[in-house]
Design an enzyme around this catalytic site. Structure first.
Site, PDB file in Angstrom:
ATOM      1  N   HIS A   1       1.960   4.920   1.704  1.00 39.30           N
ATOM      2  CA  HIS A   1       2.359   5.471   0.404  1.00 39.30           C
ATOM      3  C   HIS A   1       3.869   5.714   0.367  1.00 39.30           C
ATOM      4  O   HIS A   1       4.553   5.307  -0.587  1.00 39.30           O
ATOM      5  CB  HIS A   1       1.599   6.780   0.157  1.00 39.30           C
ATOM      6  CG  HIS A   1       1.955   7.467  -1.112  1.00 39.30           C
ATOM      7  ND1 HIS A   1       1.177   7.390  -2.239  1.00 39.30           N
ATOM      8  CD2 HIS A   1       3.019   8.244  -1.453  1.00 39.30           C
ATOM      9  CE1 HIS A   1       1.745   8.095  -3.209  1.00 39.30           C
ATOM     10  NE2 HIS A   1       2.868   8.622  -2.753  1.00 39.30           N
ATOM     11  N   GLU A   2       4.398   6.359   1.409  1.00 44.14           N
ATOM     12  CA  GLU A   2       5.827   6.661   1.439  1.00 44.14           C
ATOM     13  C   GLU A   2       6.664   5.384   1.587  1.00 44.14           C
ATOM     14  O   GLU A   2       7.756   5.292   1.035  1.00 44.14           O
ATOM     15  CB  GLU A   2       6.149   7.653   2.563  1.00 44.14           C
ATOM     16  CG  GLU A   2       5.450   9.003   2.431  1.00 44.14           C
ATOM     17  CD  GLU A   2       5.603   9.670   1.077  1.00 44.14           C
ATOM     18  OE1 GLU A   2       6.663   9.522   0.431  1.00 44.14           O
ATOM     19  OE2 GLU A   2       4.654  10.343   0.651  1.00 44.14           O
TER      20      GLU A   2
ATOM     21  N   HIS B   1       7.298   3.905  -1.816  1.00 44.34           N
ATOM     22  CA  HIS B   1       8.475   4.527  -2.447  1.00 44.34           C
ATOM     23  C   HIS B   1       9.756   3.930  -1.858  1.00 44.34           C
ATOM     24  O   HIS B   1      10.679   3.569  -2.588  1.00 44.34           O
ATOM     25  CB  HIS B   1       8.489   6.043  -2.196  1.00 44.34           C
ATOM     26  CG  HIS B   1       7.466   6.831  -2.933  1.00 44.34           C
ATOM     27  ND1 HIS B   1       7.418   6.914  -4.302  1.00 44.34           N
ATOM     28  CD2 HIS B   1       6.453   7.602  -2.482  1.00 44.34           C
ATOM     29  CE1 HIS B   1       6.425   7.707  -4.660  1.00 44.34           C
ATOM     30  NE2 HIS B   1       5.821   8.131  -3.575  1.00 44.34           N
TER      31      HIS B   1
END
Length: 157
Positions: A67-68, A71
């Site tokens: 998920h990170e 980003h």
């Protein structure tokens, strides 16, 4: 797992799922409380909450890292890197990353009892409910300027 092991894991996941290298730092941040991780726009570093690894296991940690990294890679490419952006949602699906991390199974915080103080005007009998004590020698009734008297203290659980 230590910070250097986390760094190696993030670099490995970045290459295998995104086909791009991770060139910044990944660390455990013990100050994170309500989130699994965060990507820092200014430094491009990733911080991870170690509690998620300890309480939910390595699969949850890998999901948070993916998920990170979504980003991270989208931001560096100048694409939409925020949760609401279509580019972000599509990349999450492509790499199998969760949109949100699971909640930690920590014990719920105990609720403290609420204390309510009841004051009444001695002239017009208007009642005031307060959470904090009032100095009755200093304050008077707002309606008739009569003297306030403490009637009772309620404790609600």
């Amino acid at each position: 797992m230590e910070n250097h092991q986390l760094q190696l894991l993030v670099e490995k996941i970045s290459i295998s799922f995104f086909g791009k290298p991770f060139r910044h730092m990944a660390i455990f941040n013990p100050k994170l409380r309500s989130t699994g991780g965060r990507y820092l726009l200014g430094t491009h570093n990733i911080e991870i909450n170690k509690k998620y690894l300890v309480q939910l296991g390595e699969d949850e940690l890998i999901g948070i890292i993916k998920h990170e990294l979504c980003h991270y890679h989208l931001h560096l490419e100048g694409k939409g890197h925020q949760h609401r952006d279509q580019d972000f949602k599509e990349l999450l699906k492509k790499v199998g990353a969760p949109r949100y991390c699971n909640q930690l199974p920590e014990a719920p915080k105990k609720r403290t009892a609420k204390r309510i103080l009841l004051y009444e005007c001695s002239q017009c009998h208007l009642q005031y409910k307060r959470k904090r004590s009032i100095n009755t020698s200093r304050y008077v009734c707002g309606k008739c300027r009569g003297k306030l008297v403490k009637i009772k203290e309620l404790i609600l659980e």
